[in-house]
Motif scaffolding. Structure first.
Motif, mmCIF file in Angstrom:
data_model
loop_
_atom_site.group_PDB
_atom_site.id
_atom_site.type_symbol
_atom_site.label_atom_id
_atom_site.label_comp_id
_atom_site.label_asym_id
_atom_site.label_seq_id
_atom_site.Cartn_x
_atom_site.Cartn_y
_atom_site.Cartn_z
ATOM 1 N N MET A 96 0.820 -1.208 0.000
ATOM 2 C CA MET A 96 0.000 0.000 0.000
ATOM 3 C C MET A 96 0.854 1.259 0.000
ATOM 4 S SD MET A 96 -3.323 -0.924 2.359
ATOM 5 C CE MET A 96 -2.487 -1.860 3.635
ATOM 6 N N ALA A 97 1.925 1.253 0.784
ATOM 7 C CA ALA A 97 2.789 2.434 0.850
ATOM 8 C C ALA A 97 3.409 2.736 -0.507
ATOM 9 C CB ALA A 97 3.884 2.222 1.891
ATOM 10 N N ARG A 130 2.377 1.561 -3.624
ATOM 11 C CA ARG A 130 1.382 1.840 -4.662
ATOM 12 C C ARG A 130 0.793 3.230 -4.525
ATOM 13 N NH1 ARG A 130 -2.446 -3.544 -5.488
ATOM 14 N NH2 ARG A 130 -0.771 -4.995 -6.095
ATOM 15 N N ALA A 131 0.528 3.637 -3.285
ATOM 16 C CA ALA A 131 -0.071 4.956 -3.057
ATOM 17 C C ALA A 131 0.970 6.058 -3.002
ATOM 18 C CB ALA A 131 -0.868 4.944 -1.757
ATOM 19 N N GLY A 132 2.244 5.693 -2.831
ATOM 20 C CA GLY A 132 3.298 6.687 -2.736
ATOM 21 C C GLY A 132 3.156 7.577 -1.516
ATOM 22 N N VAL A 133 2.841 6.963 -0.378
ATOM 23 C CA VAL A 133 2.596 7.746 0.845
ATOM 24 C C VAL A 133 3.615 7.394 1.930
ATOM 25 C CG1 VAL A 133 0.131 7.895 0.355
ATOM 26 C CG2 VAL A 133 0.988 6.020 1.781
ATOM 27 N N PRO A 134 3.842 8.293 2.872
ATOM 28 C CA PRO A 134 4.761 7.997 3.989
ATOM 29 C C PRO A 134 4.108 7.063 4.991
ATOM 30 C CG PRO A 134 3.766 10.153 4.298
ATOM 31 C CD PRO A 134 3.326 9.679 2.930
ATOM 32 N N VAL A 135 4.939 6.393 5.774
ATOM 33 C CA VAL A 135 4.458 5.500 6.832
ATOM 34 C C VAL A 135 4.964 6.024 8.167
ATOM 35 C CG1 VAL A 135 4.484 3.163 7.770
ATOM 36 C CG2 VAL A 135 4.466 3.503 5.280
ATOM 37 N N VAL A 136 4.044 6.302 9.070
ATOM 38 C CA VAL A 136 4.398 6.785 10.403
ATOM 39 C C VAL A 136 4.371 5.595 11.374
ATOM 40 C CG1 VAL A 136 3.805 8.328 12.314
ATOM 41 C CG2 VAL A 136 3.384 9.039 9.932
ATOM 42 N N PRO A 137 5.523 5.197 11.915
ATOM 43 C CA PRO A 137 5.522 4.094 12.884
ATOM 44 C C PRO A 137 4.929 4.547 14.213
ATOM 45 C CG PRO A 137 7.719 5.037 12.711
ATOM 46 C CD PRO A 137 6.879 5.727 11.674
ATOM 47 N N CYS A 138 4.218 3.649 14.862
ATOM 48 C CA CYS A 138 3.566 3.984 16.128
ATOM 49 C C CYS A 138 3.734 2.830 17.105
ATOM 50 C CB CYS A 138 2.083 4.266 15.903
ATOM 51 S SG CYS A 138 1.128 4.512 17.412
ATOM 52 N N ALA A 139 3.957 3.140 18.359
ATOM 53 C CA ALA A 139 4.087 2.117 19.400
ATOM 54 C C ALA A 139 3.086 2.390 20.512
ATOM 55 C CB ALA A 139 5.501 2.100 19.965
ATOM 56 N N PHE A 184 4.825 8.149 18.436
ATOM 57 C CA PHE A 184 4.859 8.219 16.981
ATOM 58 C C PHE A 184 6.278 8.566 16.539
ATOM 59 C CE2 PHE A 184 0.527 9.305 18.219
ATOM 60 C CZ PHE A 184 -0.227 8.496 17.376
ATOM 61 N N GLY A 185 6.822 7.779 15.633
ATOM 62 C CA GLY A 185 8.161 8.049 15.124
ATOM 63 C C GLY A 185 8.114 8.926 13.888
ATOM 64 N N LYS A 186 9.266 9.319 13.404
ATOM 65 C CA LYS A 186 9.339 10.130 12.189
ATOM 66 C C LYS A 186 8.838 9.330 10.997
ATOM 67 C CE LYS A 186 13.097 13.155 13.696
ATOM 68 N NZ LYS A 186 14.462 13.680 13.397
ATOM 69 N N ALA A 187 8.150 10.025 10.098
ATOM 70 C CA ALA A 187 7.574 9.369 8.924
ATOM 71 C C ALA A 187 8.671 8.748 8.060
ATOM 72 C CB ALA A 187 6.764 10.372 8.113
ATOM 73 N N LEU A 188 8.417 7.555 7.581
ATOM 74 C CA LEU A 188 9.355 6.834 6.716
ATOM 75 C C LEU A 188 8.986 7.070 5.257
ATOM 76 C CD1 LEU A 188 9.369 3.463 8.702
ATOM 77 C CD2 LEU A 188 11.011 5.344 8.886
ATOM 78 N N ASP A 189 9.964 7.454 4.470
ATOM 79 C CA ASP A 189 9.755 7.754 3.053
ATOM 80 C C ASP A 189 10.330 6.610 2.216
ATOM 81 O OD1 ASP A 189 9.509 8.801 0.519
ATOM 82 O OD2 ASP A 189 11.096 10.303 0.764
ATOM 83 N N PHE A 190 9.476 5.995 1.400
ATOM 84 C CA PHE A 190 9.917 4.877 0.568
ATOM 85 C C PHE A 190 9.842 5.201 -0.917
ATOM 86 C CE2 PHE A 190 8.313 2.879 4.512
ATOM 87 C CZ PHE A 190 9.488 2.268 4.915
#
Length: 241
Positions: free
Chosen positions: A138-139, A141-150, A174-180
């Motif tokens: 999904m990340a 295909r949609a070209g969106v950032p992923v924000v990790p959360c604990a 919440f961690g820094k957004a991951l750019d793929f």
């Protein structure tokens, strides 16, 4: 409308009052635009605590069993989850996984926040398990950032099998957004999907400080249940307690 009623009037204020969750890194969640929030999954209460503290609406992919229960209780549960913006996901096979991805991409296509638990199910023992690659698909295909959360402390507050949560300190990080974006167009490469998923899980691990298990949670849970059954057959409980 019911979503906002729950968040701001009925459930949200109660959750914040009872748990008084400590929030860290909320500024890492984008103020606008599509993004995925990927978190660990320790408790049923995770579904409600995170939305209660986020400024934006977030839609989760929830297991289909929440929407198909029998009787009045089942219908009320289904109504509650649908009204709260949750999307039912059938977890019974590969085609079901593709349907979940389509639903998730639909949410992201509208520029909204999508919540997902890459482990695929709740941890039965509080450890962090191997992530499934759907979040990477999904990340990319949609070209969106992923924000990790604990989520921290929710397992102790409401472990699997406990109906009502107990009072226990809870933190949400919440961690820094991951750019793929460097993997754009490579969403069909299995090695890439695994690498992206592992990077997301490592970021969650760094935030949660859980013990990591390189195995799918569903497999570990099934084995644990089977082992419990064997022990109970060998050492049945006395009717006198």
């Amino acid at each position: 409308m019911f979503y906002h009623l729950l968040k701001y009037v009925l459930l949200g204020p109660l959750l914040r009052l009872v748990f008084r969750p400590r929030i860290e890194g909320l500024e890492n969640v984008p103020a606008e635009g599509a993004a995925i929030v990927a978190g660990n999954h320790l408790s049923f209460s995770d579904h409600f605590l995170m939305p209660a503290i986020l400024k934006r609406r977030i839609t989760f992919l929830a297991k289909a069993e929440y929407f198909t229960g029998p009787g009045l209780k089942g219908r009320l549960t289904a109504f509650f989850f649908r009204s709260a913006g949750q999307i039912p996901v059938d977890r019974s096979g590969k085609e079901a996984g593709q349907a979940a991805i389509r639903e998730g991409l639909g949410v992201l296509g509208k520029g909204e926040l999508l919540g997902i638990y890459p482990e695929g199910t709740r941890s039965h023992d509080g450890r962090l398990y191997k992530g499934k690659v759907g979040v990477a698909v999904m990340a990319l295909r949609a070209g969106v950032p992923v924000v990790p959360c604990a989520m921290i402390g929710t397992f102790e507050a409401q472990p699997p099998g406990r109906r009502l949560p107990r009072i226990h300190p809870v933190a949400i990080r919440f961690g820094k957004a991951l750019d793929f974006s460097r993997y754009a167009g490579m969403e069909k490469e299995k090695a890439v999907l695994r690498a992206v998923t592992d990077e997301i899980m490592y970021a969650i691990l760094a935030l949660s400080e859980q013990e990591y298990v390189d195995e799918y949670a569903a497999v570990a849970k099934e084995r644990h249940t089977a082992e419990q059954g064997v022990r109970e057959r060998r050492f049945p409980r006395s009717p006198l307690g």
